[in-house]
Motif scaffolding. Sequence first.
Motif, short mmCIF file in Angstrom:
data_model
loop_
_atom_site.label_atom_id
_atom_site.label_comp_id
_atom_site.label_asym_id
_atom_site.label_seq_id
_atom_site.Cartn_x
_atom_site.Cartn_y
_atom_site.Cartn_z
N VAL A 1 1.03 -1.35 0.00
CA VAL A 1 0.03 -0.05 0.01
C VAL A 1 0.86 1.10 0.01
O VAL A 1 1.69 1.42 0.80
CB VAL A 1 -0.98 0.07 1.06
N GLN A 2 0.66 2.27 -0.94
CA GLN A 2 1.21 3.26 -1.10
C GLN A 2 0.55 4.62 -1.34
O GLN A 2 -0.35 4.37 -2.15
CB GLN A 2 2.56 3.18 -2.04
N LEU A 3 0.61 5.60 -0.73
CA LEU A 3 0.13 6.88 -1.06
C LEU A 3 1.16 7.92 -1.08
O LEU A 3 2.01 8.16 -0.33
CB LEU A 3 -0.96 7.40 0.12
N VAL A 4 1.36 8.59 -2.43
CA VAL A 4 2.39 9.27 -2.62
C VAL A 4 1.91 10.76 -2.96
O VAL A 4 1.15 10.94 -4.16
CB VAL A 4 3.23 8.91 -3.67
N GLU A 5 2.30 11.67 -2.06
CA GLU A 5 1.83 13.20 -2.46
C GLU A 5 2.66 13.74 -3.21
O GLU A 5 4.13 13.52 -3.02
CB GLU A 5 1.47 14.02 -1.19
N SER A 6 2.53 14.87 -3.90
CA SER A 6 3.23 15.58 -4.63
C SER A 6 2.60 17.26 -5.22
O SER A 6 1.36 16.87 -4.74
CB SER A 6 3.63 14.93 -6.03
N GLY A 7 3.42 17.97 -5.40
CA GLY A 7 2.81 19.02 -5.84
C GLY A 7 3.09 20.40 -5.11
O GLY A 7 2.71 21.44 -5.20
N GLY A 8 3.38 20.04 -3.76
CA GLY A 8 3.78 21.08 -2.94
C GLY A 8 5.03 22.07 -3.22
O GLY A 8 5.86 21.41 -4.38
N GLY A 9 5.22 23.26 -2.62
CA GLY A 9 6.38 23.72 -2.74
C GLY A 9 6.36 25.07 -2.22
O GLY A 9 5.33 25.46 -1.41
N LEU A 10 6.82 26.25 -2.85
CA LEU A 10 6.91 27.49 -2.32
C LEU A 10 6.23 28.27 -3.14
O LEU A 10 6.34 28.32 -4.20
CB LEU A 10 8.45 28.14 -2.26
N VAL A 11 5.41 28.84 -2.61
CA VAL A 11 4.38 29.83 -3.42
C VAL A 11 4.13 31.26 -2.64
O VAL A 11 3.97 31.21 -1.57
CB VAL A 11 2.97 29.15 -3.58
N GLY A 15 -0.87 33.05 -4.64
CA GLY A 15 -0.96 32.00 -5.50
C GLY A 15 -1.73 30.84 -5.34
O GLY A 15 -2.51 30.49 -4.60
N SER A 16 -1.57 29.94 -6.37
CA SER A 16 -2.13 28.61 -6.33
C SER A 16 -1.33 27.35 -6.44
O SER A 16 -0.08 27.58 -6.88
CB SER A 16 -3.10 28.46 -7.50
N LEU A 17 -1.85 26.23 -5.77
CA LEU A 17 -0.86 25.13 -5.91
C LEU A 17 -2.18 23.96 -6.26
O LEU A 17 -2.98 24.10 -5.58
CB LEU A 17 0.05 24.66 -4.77
N ARG A 18 -1.42 23.05 -6.73
CA ARG A 18 -2.52 21.61 -7.06
C ARG A 18 -1.61 20.57 -6.39
O ARG A 18 -0.71 20.12 -7.08
CB ARG A 18 -2.97 21.43 -8.32
N LEU A 19 -2.27 20.01 -5.26
CA LEU A 19 -1.73 18.80 -5.06
C LEU A 19 -2.18 17.61 -5.30
O LEU A 19 -3.40 17.59 -5.74
CB LEU A 19 -1.65 18.86 -3.35
N SER A 20 -1.36 16.54 -5.53
CA SER A 20 -1.89 15.08 -6.11
C SER A 20 -1.52 14.22 -5.03
O SER A 20 -0.59 14.40 -4.34
CB SER A 20 -1.22 15.04 -7.26
N THR A 77 -6.14 8.58 -8.18
CA THR A 77 -5.34 9.81 -7.58
C THR A 77 -6.37 10.62 -7.07
O THR A 77 -7.50 10.84 -7.65
CB THR A 77 -4.92 10.58 -8.69
N VAL A 78 -6.04 11.14 -6.00
CA VAL A 78 -6.95 12.23 -5.35
C VAL A 78 -6.21 13.69 -5.28
O VAL A 78 -4.98 13.60 -5.34
CB VAL A 78 -7.30 12.09 -3.80
N TYR A 79 -6.92 14.81 -5.68
CA TYR A 79 -6.28 16.04 -5.87
C TYR A 79 -6.63 17.11 -4.65
O TYR A 79 -7.88 17.13 -4.18
CB TYR A 79 -6.65 16.77 -7.18
N LEU A 80 -5.81 18.28 -4.53
CA LEU A 80 -6.33 19.47 -3.69
C LEU A 80 -5.95 20.53 -4.42
O LEU A 80 -4.91 20.69 -4.73
CB LEU A 80 -5.91 19.25 -2.21
#
Length: 115
Positions: A1-11, A15-20, A77-80
Amino acid sequence: VQLVESGGGLVQPGGSLRLSCAASGFTFSTYAMSWYRQAPGKERELVASISSAGRTIDYKDSLKGRFTISRDNAKSTVYLQMNSLKPEDTAVYFCKGIKGGYEYWGQGTQVTVSS
């Protein structure tokens, strides 16, 4: 089982970000999914949740209108989507899958909102 988040960073503020959060190792389409966040020195808090089929969505009251949770069961995949970001949104963001007595967490992705 694995959940891997991505899309973070400095903003920058405003601004906007989309996390996956990409899932594997379990039947993603049967799990409700949530996003949580934890700021330094604070408890982890629920940001948003979405039911397995995406029909029921809930948000932390103070985030309604700025954050949008969604999911693609075909991509597991789930997004924010986070808009109009503020410095107080700075935190590590985690995704979680839950079904019955089973609960899975990702490792988190850092979001920093700063000028």
